[in-house]
Design a protein around this motif. Structure first.
Motif, PDB file in Angstrom:
ATOM      1  N   ASN A 161       2.731  -1.862   4.863  1.00 47.96           N
ATOM      2  CA  ASN A 161       2.414  -0.745   5.756  1.00 47.96           C
ATOM      3  C   ASN A 161       1.235   0.072   5.249  1.00 47.96           C
ATOM      4  O   ASN A 161       1.108   0.308   4.049  1.00 47.96           O
ATOM      5  N   ASN A 162       0.402   0.513   6.199  1.00 46.44           N
ATOM      6  CA  ASN A 162      -0.596   1.535   5.880  1.00 46.44           C
ATOM      7  C   ASN A 162       0.131   2.850   5.607  1.00 46.44           C
ATOM      8  O   ASN A 162       1.323   2.991   5.894  1.00 46.44           O
ATOM      9  N   ILE A 163      -0.611   3.827   5.069  1.00 45.59           N
ATOM     10  CA  ILE A 163       0.001   5.125   4.760  1.00 45.59           C
ATOM     11  C   ILE A 163      -0.712   6.235   5.531  1.00 45.59           C
ATOM     12  O   ILE A 163      -1.944   6.287   5.583  1.00 45.59           O
ATOM     13  N   GLY A 164       0.094   7.098   6.167  1.00 43.25           N
ATOM     14  CA  GLY A 164      -0.450   8.220   6.929  1.00 43.25           C
ATOM     15  C   GLY A 164       0.065   9.535   6.373  1.00 43.25           C
ATOM     16  O   GLY A 164       1.229   9.625   5.958  1.00 43.25           O
ATOM     17  N   LEU A 165      -0.787  10.541   6.367  1.00 44.89           N
ATOM     18  CA  LEU A 165      -0.413  11.877   5.898  1.00 44.89           C
ATOM     19  C   LEU A 165      -0.153  12.761   7.111  1.00 44.89           C
ATOM     20  O   LEU A 165      -0.999  12.852   8.015  1.00 44.89           O
ATOM     21  N   GLN A 167      -1.947  13.268  12.322  1.00 36.25           N
ATOM     22  CA  GLN A 167      -1.815  12.627  11.020  1.00 36.25           C
ATOM     23  C   GLN A 167      -3.162  11.995  10.683  1.00 36.25           C
ATOM     24  O   GLN A 167      -4.012  11.826  11.550  1.00 36.25           O
ATOM     25  N   VAL A 168      -3.354  11.685   9.407  1.00 41.34           N
ATOM     26  CA  VAL A 168      -4.593  11.020   8.996  1.00 41.34           C
ATOM     27  C   VAL A 168      -4.225   9.806   8.145  1.00 41.34           C
ATOM     28  O   VAL A 168      -3.278   9.844   7.364  1.00 41.34           O
ATOM     29  N   VAL A 169      -4.962   8.718   8.354  1.00 42.87           N
ATOM     30  CA  VAL A 169      -4.732   7.489   7.586  1.00 42.87           C
ATOM     31  C   VAL A 169      -5.368   7.649   6.206  1.00 42.87           C
ATOM     32  O   VAL A 169      -6.534   8.016   6.082  1.00 42.87           O
ATOM     33  N   LEU A 170      -4.578   7.385   5.168  1.00 44.70           N
ATOM     34  CA  LEU A 170      -5.076   7.524   3.797  1.00 44.70           C
ATOM     35  C   LEU A 170      -5.529   6.177   3.234  1.00 44.70           C
ATOM     36  O   LEU A 170      -4.922   5.151   3.524  1.00 44.70           O
ATOM     37  N   LEU A 184       2.678   3.594   8.247  1.00 44.70           N
ATOM     38  CA  LEU A 184       2.057   3.225   9.521  1.00 44.70           C
ATOM     39  C   LEU A 184       2.238   1.716   9.675  1.00 44.70           C
ATOM     40  O   LEU A 184       2.412   0.995   8.690  1.00 44.70           O
ATOM     41  N   LYS A 185       2.184   1.237  10.924  1.00 42.21           N
ATOM     42  CA  LYS A 185       2.287  -0.207  11.117  1.00 42.21           C
ATOM     43  C   LYS A 185       1.124  -0.885  10.381  1.00 42.21           C
ATOM     44  O   LYS A 185       0.020  -0.330  10.331  1.00 42.21           O
ATOM     45  N   PRO A 186       1.363  -2.062   9.794  1.00 38.33           N
ATOM     46  CA  PRO A 186       0.324  -2.721   8.995  1.00 38.33           C
ATOM     47  C   PRO A 186      -0.988  -2.859   9.779  1.00 38.33           C
ATOM     48  O   PRO A 186      -0.982  -3.198  10.967  1.00 38.33           O
ATOM     49  N   GLN A 187      -2.093  -2.564   9.091  1.00 36.88           N
ATOM     50  CA  GLN A 187      -3.447  -2.686   9.649  1.00 36.88           C
ATOM     51  C   GLN A 187      -3.643  -1.885  10.936  1.00 36.88           C
ATOM     52  O   GLN A 187      -4.440  -2.259  11.791  1.00 36.88           O
ATOM     53  N   THR A 188      -2.910  -0.767  11.073  1.00 38.09           N
ATOM     54  CA  THR A 188      -3.119   0.101  12.242  1.00 38.09           C
ATOM     55  C   THR A 188      -3.076   1.561  11.803  1.00 38.09           C
ATOM     56  O   THR A 188      -2.787   1.872  10.650  1.00 38.09           O
ATOM     57  N   LYS A 189      -3.361   2.434  12.785  1.00 40.81           N
ATOM     58  CA  LYS A 189      -3.223   3.879  12.573  1.00 40.81           C
ATOM     59  C   LYS A 189      -1.923   4.383  13.217  1.00 40.81           C
ATOM     60  O   LYS A 189      -1.717   5.578  13.376  1.00 40.81           O
ATOM     61  N   ILE A 190      -1.053   3.451  13.620  1.00 41.99           N
ATOM     62  CA  ILE A 190       0.127   3.812  14.423  1.00 41.99           C
ATOM     63  C   ILE A 190       1.331   4.102  13.525  1.00 41.99           C
ATOM     64  O   ILE A 190       1.768   3.240  12.765  1.00 41.99           O
ATOM     65  N   PRO A 191       1.878   5.329  13.601  1.00 37.89           N
ATOM     66  CA  PRO A 191       3.050   5.664  12.778  1.00 37.89           C
ATOM     67  C   PRO A 191       4.235   4.767  13.106  1.00 37.89           C
ATOM     68  O   PRO A 191       4.497   4.461  14.269  1.00 37.89           O
ATOM     69  N   ILE A 202       0.849  -1.205   0.000  1.00 35.26           N
ATOM     70  CA  ILE A 202       0.000   0.000   0.000  1.00 35.26           C
ATOM     71  C   ILE A 202       0.880   1.250   0.000  1.00 35.26           C
ATOM     72  O   ILE A 202       0.701   2.160  -0.806  1.00 35.26           O
ATOM     73  N   PHE A 203       1.875   1.266   0.889  1.00 34.44           N
ATOM     74  CA  PHE A 203       2.728   2.451   0.994  1.00 34.44           C
ATOM     75  C   PHE A 203       3.536   2.663  -0.284  1.00 34.44           C
ATOM     76  O   PHE A 203       3.645   3.787  -0.786  1.00 34.44           O
ATOM     77  N   GLN A 204       4.094   1.590  -0.828  1.00 34.91           N
ATOM     78  CA  GLN A 204       4.918   1.722  -2.036  1.00 34.91           C
ATOM     79  C   GLN A 204       4.107   2.218  -3.231  1.00 34.91           C
ATOM     80  O   GLN A 204       4.620   2.946  -4.073  1.00 34.91           O
ATOM     81  N   ARG A 205       2.839   1.829  -3.292  1.00 37.13           N
ATOM     82  CA  ARG A 205       1.993   2.264  -4.413  1.00 37.13           C
ATOM     83  C   ARG A 205       1.556   3.716  -4.269  1.00 37.13           C
ATOM     84  O   ARG A 205       1.514   4.465  -5.245  1.00 37.13           O
ATOM     85  N   GLU A 206       1.222   4.116  -3.049  1.00 44.84           N
ATOM     86  CA  GLU A 206       0.590   5.424  -2.840  1.00 44.84           C
ATOM     87  C   GLU A 206       1.573   6.562  -2.573  1.00 44.84           C
ATOM     88  O   GLU A 206       1.393   7.680  -3.039  1.00 44.84           O
TER      89      GLU A 206
END
Length: 201
Positions: free
Chosen positions: A57-61, A134-137, A21-28, A3-7
């Motif tokens: 990883n999830n992605i946070g802005l 931060q916000v999860v994208l 962010l840590k996978p499947q979390t809102k945690i940076p 997800i992070f590499q694509r976005e």
């Protein structure tokens, strides 16, 4: 790719700080991430390292002056009320849909500090997220539903269409909520609300 590499490259290209962010979390994942909110841009080296991370990883802005972006998080279950609140706010080209309510993107206003409006019974109603937040994208995976977050557009494509919120935005939100029947009198100490510090600070 993850997800992070694509976005992330879409945002890096615009000079907008996003982080893993840590996978499947809102945690940076990075410690001290709020350093990149205002003064310090991300270095090329850090971006390269993040894009090499193997896990999904999830992605946070990172919100604030560097990204030029702020978020209004409407945390209300009743979608009819959410619609009425949105109707009173400046338009936003980006809506992220969560489990309840909505997150809307706006242009960062340096005069506006983060705040949270709380109803004694309902809990948090509207939160304004800026520097230090931060916000999860999308399409990050939501920690509870394990489904991807969704939005009506890609934020990197509509960044130049974001509206700026007025300096008295908190007062406007309170008036809208009171008109809709929320009892906010119990939280008369504005300072307690304004000094809300997000987890991780």
């Amino acid at each position: 790719g993850t997800i992070f590499q694509r976005e992330a490259p879409h945002y890096f290209k615009l000079g907008i700080p996003v982080m893993p962010l840590k996978p499947q979390t809102k945690i940076p994942l990075p410690v001290g991430w709020s350093n990149w909110a205002d003064e310090h841009p991300l270095t090329e080296e850090i971006k390269r390292d993040w894009l090499r991370l193997p896990s999904n990883n999830n992605i946070g802005l990172i919100l604030g002056a560097q990204s030029g972006i702020a978020i209004v998080d409407i945390d209300i279950k009743d979608s009819a009320i959410v619609e009425q609140v949105i109707a009173k706010l400046p338009k936003s080209p980006w809506h992220r849909f969560g489990r309840k309510g909505l997150a809307l993107a706006y242009k960062h206003n340096p005069n506006l500090r983060s705040f949270k409006i709380i109803d004694p019974k309902e809990g948090s109603l509207i939160e304004y997220l800026s520097s230090g937040n931060q916000v999860v994208l999308p399409p990050s995976i939501h920690p509870d539903t394990l489904q991807p977050y969704k939005s009506n557009s890609d934020l990197f494509q509509v960044v130049d269409q974001l509206n700026i919120l007025p300096d008295d935005f908190e007062r406007i939100c309170r008036e809208v909520l009171m008109e809709l029947g929320y009892d906010l009198k119990a939280k008369s100490s504005v300072s307690a609300v304004t000094d809300f510090v997000p987890a991780g600070n």
